[in-house]
Design a protein around this motif. Sequence first.
Motif, mmCIF file in Angstrom:
data_model
loop_
_atom_site.group_PDB
_atom_site.id
_atom_site.type_symbol
_atom_site.label_atom_id
_atom_site.label_comp_id
_atom_site.label_asym_id
_atom_site.label_seq_id
_atom_site.Cartn_x
_atom_site.Cartn_y
_atom_site.Cartn_z
ATOM 1 N N PRO A 50 0.834 -1.204 0.000
ATOM 2 C CA PRO A 50 0.000 0.000 0.000
ATOM 3 C C PRO A 50 0.872 1.259 0.000
ATOM 4 O O PRO A 50 1.894 1.315 0.672
ATOM 5 C CB PRO A 50 -0.782 -0.113 1.317
ATOM 6 N N ASP A 153 -8.066 3.006 6.228
ATOM 7 C CA ASP A 153 -7.988 2.111 5.070
ATOM 8 C C ASP A 153 -6.673 2.331 4.335
ATOM 9 O O ASP A 153 -6.265 3.481 4.111
ATOM 10 C CB ASP A 153 -9.143 2.392 4.103
ATOM 11 N N SER A 155 -4.566 1.497 0.745
ATOM 12 C CA SER A 155 -4.833 1.155 -0.650
ATOM 13 C C SER A 155 -3.586 1.402 -1.493
ATOM 14 O O SER A 155 -2.594 1.951 -1.009
ATOM 15 C CB SER A 155 -6.010 1.975 -1.193
ATOM 16 N N THR A 204 -9.177 -2.734 -0.164
ATOM 17 C CA THR A 204 -8.379 -1.990 0.805
ATOM 18 C C THR A 204 -8.296 -2.778 2.110
ATOM 19 O O THR A 204 -9.176 -3.587 2.426
ATOM 20 C CB THR A 204 -9.013 -0.623 1.084
ATOM 21 N N ARG A 205 -7.222 -2.527 2.865
ATOM 22 C CA ARG A 205 -7.124 -3.097 4.208
ATOM 23 C C ARG A 205 -7.830 -2.139 5.147
ATOM 24 O O ARG A 205 -7.467 -0.973 5.270
ATOM 25 C CB ARG A 205 -5.656 -3.270 4.617
ATOM 26 N N HIS A 206 -8.848 -2.643 5.823
ATOM 27 C CA HIS A 206 -9.718 -1.785 6.621
ATOM 28 C C HIS A 206 -9.562 -2.095 8.107
ATOM 29 O O HIS A 206 -9.593 -3.242 8.522
ATOM 30 C CB HIS A 206 -11.175 -1.998 6.194
ATOM 31 N N LEU A 228 -1.478 -5.747 0.070
ATOM 32 C CA LEU A 228 -2.770 -5.921 -0.582
ATOM 33 C C LEU A 228 -2.650 -7.016 -1.640
ATOM 34 O O LEU A 228 -1.579 -7.212 -2.216
ATOM 35 C CB LEU A 228 -3.212 -4.619 -1.245
#
Length: 242
Positions: A50, A153, A155, A204-206, A228
């Motif tokens: 990311p 988040d 991305s 996305t990593r949330h 990701l």
Amino acid sequence: MKNPWKKFACALALALAFVMPQMAAPAEAADQPQRPILSVDGRGEATAEPDMATVAVGITTHADDAAKAQNDNAWVAGEIQKAISSLGIAEKDIQTRNFTFRPTYREDKGHTNEIDGYTVDNTVIVTVRDVKLTGKVIDAALSHGANEISSLDFSASDTRGIRKEALKNAIADARDKADILAKGLGKRIVGIQNVSENTGYIETRHFAGNMMMAMAKDAATPVAPGSLSLSASVHIDFILSD
């Protein structure tokens, strides 16, 4: 005088001599058996680091007077924006979202319809284009009056490269399977009849809820974005030798 019918007959014979082989060729091709088809599905994945983060900063103020609740919220939001901007975050990457203004009511018996103050909720979305600054952005927001970090988040800005890599891996997987199957059948791959693909989206990593609350208590600690991933699949119909 030469016979015109004789000239017509010669021309007709020449035309038929040219047309007949052309008409016979498709018929002969139709009589040939179709080559066997080997259908294979392939799957591939790709990962990316990311390079962007999106932080949702919550600002809640309450006061007996409506104007004061609004002014207090605006002041805190302005202080947060100045603090975040000082880290090198562009003004266009700091945006207000989900602004609400509402009265609050007394809860004691007999007074439930009486207004006892006003609450203003304001969410500021910060786009961090340098993930190394994520922890500092969270720290700056909390130290200047933010009540909550509601979400975070991570991305990637370059999605084309990771999608291309995932597709290449999926194609390689399909070809590897096809080679193994063809060899086991005593055949060779001599062509491709059809190809279709299905590529997903980079999710996305949330982070939210309790995880964000724990992170916010020590925002100075570097935030690890992780990685990701994206997956792709292909379907290929290979033509085999007879």
